[in-house]
Scaffold this active site. Structure first.
Site, PDB file in Angstrom:
ATOM      1  N   CYS A  10       0.576   0.945   2.298  1.00  0.00           N
ATOM      2  CA  CYS A  10       0.314   0.447   0.630  1.00  0.00           C
ATOM      3  C   CYS A  10       1.828   0.406  -0.052  1.00  0.00           C
ATOM      4  O   CYS A  10       2.346  -0.409  -1.004  1.00  0.00           O
ATOM      5  CB  CYS A  10      -0.767   1.082  -0.176  1.00  0.00           C
ATOM      6  SG  CYS A  10      -0.485   2.851  -0.124  1.00  0.00           S
ATOM      7  N   HIS A 122      -2.493   6.114  -3.436  1.00  0.00           N
ATOM      8  CA  HIS A 122      -2.243   4.881  -3.146  1.00  0.00           C
ATOM      9  C   HIS A 122      -1.190   4.208  -4.258  1.00  0.00           C
ATOM     10  O   HIS A 122      -1.232   4.471  -5.150  1.00  0.00           O
ATOM     11  CB  HIS A 122      -3.699   4.160  -3.399  1.00  0.00           C
ATOM     12  CG  HIS A 122      -3.750   2.590  -3.165  1.00  0.00           C
ATOM     13  ND1 HIS A 122      -3.559   2.098  -1.975  1.00  0.00           N
ATOM     14  CD2 HIS A 122      -3.908   1.564  -4.230  1.00  0.00           C
ATOM     15  CE1 HIS A 122      -3.390   0.500  -2.175  1.00  0.00           C
ATOM     16  NE2 HIS A 122      -3.621   0.511  -3.340  1.00  0.00           N
TER      17      HIS A 122
END
Length: 185
Positions: A10, A122
Site C-alpha cells: 500500500c 494502511h
C-alpha cells in the site's frame, strides 16, 4: 492513474497514486531500505544498509513499508512528505502548494471475505486533478470523488477525528523549505 492493492504494498501504491504514474516498484523500495539493487536516480541513502532484519519493511518481503521509505522515495524526486500536526486547523492548508496527501489509517485485516479481529496500518493517497480531489485508496475498485476544497477539508477532518490517523502533505522540496504549504494565521 490508480493502482489496486497487492500484497502489503500500500505504501508503494500510495506513492504511485499520488504521483499519478508507476514511479516506484518493490525493488526500488527495497533498495531504499538497504542496498540490494541500484537506487533510483537521484541516488538516495539506504535507511538500514547493514541490517539483517530491516525495520523499514515486512520480514516476509511482502511490503508493509514504513514512512521512512515514503519520505526517502519522495526526496529522490525533489519532493517532501510533511507531517500534518492535527492540532492545527485544516483551514491553514495552502492547497495550491500541495501536490497531494498520503494518509496512514487503521485497516481491518481479512483473509478473503473473512474479517479478522486485527487491525493493521494502511497507506493511501488523495490527489487533486482538474479541480476535483479524489480518494485514490488502492483498496478501492476505482478512485472516489471527494469534491472541492471544502469537501477535502471535511474528508481529512473526518479521518483525523477517528484517532489513530496520520496525514502527510506531499509538496515540492522548495515549498517544504519555505513553509509555503501553511497559510499564515
Amino acid at each position: 492513474y490508480h493502482e489496486r492493492q497487492r500484497l502489503e504494498l500500500c505504501a508503494l501504491h500510495a506513492l504511485n497514486n499520488v504521483l499519478q504514474r508507476p514511479c516506484f516498484t518493490r525493488r526500488a523500495a527495497d533498495a531504499i531500505c538497504h542496498r540490494r539493487a541500484p537506487l533510483p536516480p537521484p541516488k538516495t541513502t539506504p535507511l538500514a544498509p547493514d541490517a539483517r532484519l530491516n525495520p523499514h519493511r515486512s520480514l516476509l518481503g511482502t511490503g508493509n513499508y514504513d514512512v521512512n521509505v515514503i519520505m526517502a522515495a519522495l526526496q529522490s524526486l525533489g519532493l517532501a512528505a510533511v507531517w500534518w500536526d492535527k492540532r492545527r486547523s485544516l483551514e491553514r492548508l495552502a492547497l495550491g502548494e500541495i501536490l497531494g496527501f498520503i494518509l496512514n489509517v487503521p485497516s481491518r485485516l481479512s483473509l478473503g471475505v473473512v474479517a479478522l479481529p486485527f487491525r493493521r496500518k494502511h497507506w493511501f493517497a488523495v490527489r487533486q486533478l482538474d479541480g476535483t480531489y479524489y480518494n485514490l485508496d488502492s483498496k478501492l475498485r476505482a478512485p472516489v470523488v471527494i469534491g472541492g476544497e471544502a469537501e477535502l477539508r471535511a474528508f481529512l477532518r473526518d479521518f483525523l477525528s477517528q484517532g489513530i490517523c496520520e496525514v502527510f502533505l506531499v509538496v515540492p522540496r522548495a515549498a517544504e523549505e519555505a513553509g509555503a504549504w501553511l497559510s499564515p494565521e
